[in-house]
Design a protein around this motif. Structure first.
Motif, PDB file in Angstrom:
ATOM      1  N   LYS A  36       1.042  -1.412  -0.014  1.00  0.00           N
ATOM      2  CA  LYS A  36      -0.367  -0.209   0.245  1.00  0.00           C
ATOM      3  C   LYS A  36       0.410   1.704  -0.254  1.00  0.00           C
ATOM      4  N   GLU A  37       2.486   0.926   0.475  1.00  0.00           N
ATOM      5  CA  GLU A  37       3.643   2.262   0.551  1.00  0.00           C
ATOM      6  C   GLU A  37       3.754   2.283  -1.338  1.00  0.00           C
ATOM      7  N   LYS A  38       3.290   3.869  -1.391  1.00  0.00           N
ATOM      8  CA  LYS A  38       3.781   4.416  -2.964  1.00  0.00           C
ATOM      9  C   LYS A  38       5.451   5.594  -2.886  1.00  0.00           C
ATOM     10  N   PHE A  39       6.336   5.096  -3.849  1.00  0.00           N
ATOM     11  CA  PHE A  39       7.835   5.678  -3.996  1.00  0.00           C
ATOM     12  C   PHE A  39       7.325   6.006  -5.273  1.00  0.00           C
ATOM     13  N   TYR A  40       8.626   7.028  -4.634  1.00  0.00           N
ATOM     14  CA  TYR A  40       8.003   8.130  -6.245  1.00  0.00           C
ATOM     15  C   TYR A  40      10.345   8.457  -6.462  1.00  0.00           C
ATOM     16  N   CYS A  41      10.032   8.177  -7.590  1.00  0.00           N
ATOM     17  CA  CYS A  41      11.672   8.210  -7.764  1.00  0.00           C
ATOM     18  C   CYS A  41      11.943   9.038  -9.144  1.00  0.00           C
ATOM     19  N   ALA A  42      13.293  10.315  -8.874  1.00  0.00           N
ATOM     20  CA  ALA A  42      13.264  11.572 -10.056  1.00  0.00           C
ATOM     21  C   ALA A  42      14.824  11.215 -10.618  1.00  0.00           C
ATOM     22  N   ILE A  43      14.736  11.188 -10.979  1.00  0.00           N
ATOM     23  CA  ILE A  43      16.130  11.139 -12.287  1.00  0.00           C
ATOM     24  C   ILE A  43      16.366  12.518 -12.895  1.00  0.00           C
ATOM     25  N   ILE A  44      17.579  13.860 -12.624  1.00  0.00           N
ATOM     26  CA  ILE A  44      17.431  15.169 -12.921  1.00  0.00           C
ATOM     27  C   ILE A  44      19.349  14.276 -13.964  1.00  0.00           C
ATOM     28  N   ARG A  45      18.932  15.584 -14.711  1.00  0.00           N
ATOM     29  CA  ARG A  45      19.943  16.294 -15.637  1.00  0.00           C
ATOM     30  C   ARG A  45      20.233  17.526 -15.286  1.00  0.00           C
ATOM     31  N   ASP A  46      20.957  18.133 -14.893  1.00  0.00           N
ATOM     32  CA  ASP A  46      21.314  19.817 -15.147  1.00  0.00           C
ATOM     33  C   ASP A  46      21.448  20.395 -16.753  1.00  0.00           C
ATOM     34  N   THR A  47      20.900  20.947 -17.312  1.00  0.00           N
ATOM     35  CA  THR A  47      20.585  21.823 -18.387  1.00  0.00           C
ATOM     36  C   THR A  47      20.781  23.245 -18.715  1.00  0.00           C
ATOM     37  N   THR A  48      21.170  23.596 -17.391  1.00  0.00           N
ATOM     38  CA  THR A  48      21.697  25.090 -17.879  1.00  0.00           C
ATOM     39  C   THR A  48      22.795  25.701 -18.480  1.00  0.00           C
ATOM     40  N   ASP A  49      23.652  24.418 -18.827  1.00  0.00           N
ATOM     41  CA  ASP A  49      25.220  24.774 -20.382  1.00  0.00           C
ATOM     42  C   ASP A  49      24.367  24.496 -21.062  1.00  0.00           C
ATOM     43  N   SER A  50      23.689  23.580 -21.290  1.00  0.00           N
ATOM     44  CA  SER A  50      23.050  23.220 -22.504  1.00  0.00           C
ATOM     45  C   SER A  50      22.115  24.095 -22.925  1.00  0.00           C
ATOM     46  N   LYS A  51      20.402  24.428 -22.264  1.00  0.00           N
ATOM     47  CA  LYS A  51      20.344  25.624 -22.257  1.00  0.00           C
ATOM     48  C   LYS A  51      20.493  26.950 -23.270  1.00  0.00           C
ATOM     49  N   GLN A  52      21.909  27.257 -21.981  1.00  0.00           N
ATOM     50  CA  GLN A  52      22.123  28.738 -21.894  1.00  0.00           C
ATOM     51  C   GLN A  52      22.947  28.533 -24.439  1.00  0.00           C
ATOM     52  N   ALA A  53      23.527  27.885 -23.842  1.00  0.00           N
ATOM     53  CA  ALA A  53      24.330  27.882 -25.615  1.00  0.00           C
ATOM     54  C   ALA A  53      23.203  27.311 -26.278  1.00  0.00           C
ATOM     55  N   GLU A  54      22.191  26.461 -26.367  1.00  0.00           N
ATOM     56  CA  GLU A  54      20.551  26.209 -27.311  1.00  0.00           C
ATOM     57  C   GLU A  54      20.363  27.686 -27.776  1.00  0.00           C
ATOM     58  N   ASN A  55      20.028  28.654 -25.973  1.00  0.00           N
ATOM     59  CA  ASN A  55      19.622  29.935 -26.750  1.00  0.00           C
ATOM     60  C   ASN A  55      20.585  30.941 -27.306  1.00  0.00           C
ATOM     61  N   GLU A  56      21.837  30.993 -27.089  1.00  0.00           N
ATOM     62  CA  GLU A  56      23.012  31.414 -27.754  1.00  0.00           C
ATOM     63  C   GLU A  56      22.778  31.261 -28.925  1.00  0.00           C
ATOM     64  N   ILE A  57      22.445  29.414 -29.315  1.00  0.00           N
ATOM     65  CA  ILE A  57      22.510  29.729 -31.170  1.00  0.00           C
ATOM     66  C   ILE A  57      21.304  30.093 -31.250  1.00  0.00           C
ATOM     67  N   LYS A  58      19.895  30.015 -31.023  1.00  0.00           N
ATOM     68  CA  LYS A  58      18.434  30.439 -31.277  1.00  0.00           C
ATOM     69  C   LYS A  58      18.903  31.990 -31.669  1.00  0.00           C
ATOM     70  N   GLU A  59      19.352  32.723 -30.552  1.00  0.00           N
ATOM     71  CA  GLU A  59      19.281  34.268 -30.810  1.00  0.00           C
ATOM     72  C   GLU A  59      20.790  34.793 -31.738  1.00  0.00           C
ATOM     73  N   SER A  60      21.862  34.354 -31.941  1.00  0.00           N
ATOM     74  CA  SER A  60      22.648  33.679 -33.434  1.00  0.00           C
ATOM     75  C   SER A  60      22.339  33.676 -34.884  1.00  0.00           C
ATOM     76  N   LEU A  61      20.667  32.737 -34.827  1.00  0.00           N
ATOM     77  CA  LEU A  61      20.320  32.568 -36.099  1.00  0.00           C
ATOM     78  C   LEU A  61      19.098  33.633 -36.702  1.00  0.00           C
ATOM     79  N   ARG A  62      18.406  33.978 -35.308  1.00  0.00           N
ATOM     80  CA  ARG A  62      17.571  35.102 -35.624  1.00  0.00           C
ATOM     81  C   ARG A  62      18.522  36.755 -35.907  1.00  0.00           C
ATOM     82  N   GLU A  63      19.143  36.770 -35.760  1.00  0.00           N
ATOM     83  CA  GLU A  63      20.782  37.590 -36.131  1.00  0.00           C
ATOM     84  C   GLU A  63      21.058  37.730 -37.168  1.00  0.00           C
TER      85      GLU A  63
END
Length: 375
Positions: free
Chosen positions: A137-164
């Motif tokens: 009757k007991e529920k358990f929860y598991c989260a596997i978490i990856r830090d995407t700060t650098d990749s998101k920042q790089a992705e946003n920089e690429i998008k901004e460069s493409l817009r320019e």
């Protein structure tokens, strides 16, 4: 000699010893499995967090400690909600309400993008893959978490460069189109002062060639990708413009266009557009002399279709046809020399068919951007 009672006691002792041995083996296997599990969890590059049914953290690996800066002693027993924003909890609750089982396998490893809070309240972008399951009757929860700060920042920089770059490319197409329109207007103004009929025709043809290229850049400027245009639509606009330029009524000369929806880049579209401009111009000027009054038979046709990996362009008319002695490959007339040169630019082949009419069949492949072409 053992009595019956001693024999039963001996058998019972052996059974107990066997049971204890199996329990000890099971415990050893359980300890081994637990050790393997903890080793995997601790050696994982991603953060792994396990909670009970109340959302209290009961397992916290070293990667989670490095990511969020909480030690194991500081975080165990704390609610997982302190690590994530309010919008994350809707996803968390959805996973908890739909625990994984063999009949509910679609809930395995649901992934969401969110952000998390470190111990110092600074924010990090994360990708969370989470799952819940039920034991008794007991529920358990598991989260596997990856830090995407650098990749998101790089992705946003690429998008901004493409817009320019898109903005710059739009400006280039816009300016090229405007400059070509200015050239076309200058040619038109200058032609008004020309008395010689042949010289006037040269100016008009030059003006139409410039306009055909300007139309390419106008369509590129208005296209979604800025790199390719729907050439079928361009053909119709170009032909309509040529009919207007030469004052030809569509009732006098019919135009049939059959074109697939094919997108061409500028390196291919400009020479192909000039080829159509030359061939349709030639038909309008020479194929239907005034004495040919059978307007029902006066027709110019254009076909533009895929032909396996190639593209087939056919431009023809039902007019009086070219002179029999015309040699496409060796003719020194400007129009045919220009067509040969343009076909070479797109690495194509051209064939002239007669039989009393005129039909040019050109097969080519699209030029890849920045690839060399024949001069």
């Amino acid at each position: 000699m053992l009595t019956d009672g001693e024999d039963e006691l001996s058998s019972l002792a052996e059974s107990i010893n066997g049971m204890l041995s199996r329990i000890e083996t099971s415990q050893d296997q359980l300890k081994k499995s637990e050790l393997e599990f903890r080793s995997l969890v601790e050696l994982a590059n991603n953060s792994i967090i396990l909670t009970d049914s109340k959302g209290k953290i009961i397992l916290w690996n070293k990667s989670a400690q490095r990511m969020f800066r909480y030690s194991e002693n500081e975080i165990l027993g704390k609610p997982i909600s302190i690590l994530f924003p309010d919008e994350y909890h809707e996803s968390y609750q959805k996973v908890m309400d739909n625990p994984y089982n063999s009949a509910n396998s679609q809930n395995m490893g649901i992934i969401c993008d969110s952000y998390g809070f470190k111990k110092d309240k600074s924010r990090i972008m994360v990708e969370i893959s989470h799952i819940s399951w039920k034991i008794k009757k007991e529920k358990f929860y598991c989260a596997i978490i990856r830090d995407t700060t650098d990749s998101k920042q790089a992705e946003n920089e690429i998008k901004e460069s493409l817009r320019e770059k898109e903005a710059l490319l739009m400006e280039i197409h816009h300016r090229v189109k405007n400059n070509m329109q200015i050239i076309s207007s200058l040619l038109s103004l200058q032609s008004r002062y020309i008395k010689d009929k042949d010289a006037f025709e040269v100016f008009k043809e030059s003006q139409n060639r410039v306009k055909s290229m300007a139309m390419i850049h106008e369509r590129l400027y208005n296209s979604k990708g800025l790199a390719k245009i729907d050439f079928a639509g361009y053909i119709k606009n170009l032909v309509d413009d040529l009919f207007d330029s030469y004052g030809v009524n569509h009732d006098d000369v019919k135009i049939d266009i059959s074109a697939d929806k094919i997108f061409l880049n500028a390196d291919t579209a400009i020479p192909v557009g000039l080829i159509i401009n030359e061939l349709v111009t030639n038909s309008l000027k020479y194929a239907f002399p005034a004495e040919n009054s059978d307007h029902e038979e006066n027709r110019i046709y254009i076909k533009f279709h895929r032909n396996n990996k190639n593209i087939l362009l056919v431009v023809g008319d039902t007019g009086i046809g070219l002179p029999e002695d015309v040699d496409l490959q060796h003719s020194e007339t400007l129009g045919l020399r220009l067509i040969r040169s343009l076909v070479d630019q797109i690495n194509g082949t051209v064939e002239l068919r007669g039989n009393g009419q005129t039909e040019f069949r050109i097969i080519f492949t699209q030029i890849e951007q920045n690839s060399p072409v024949n001069n």
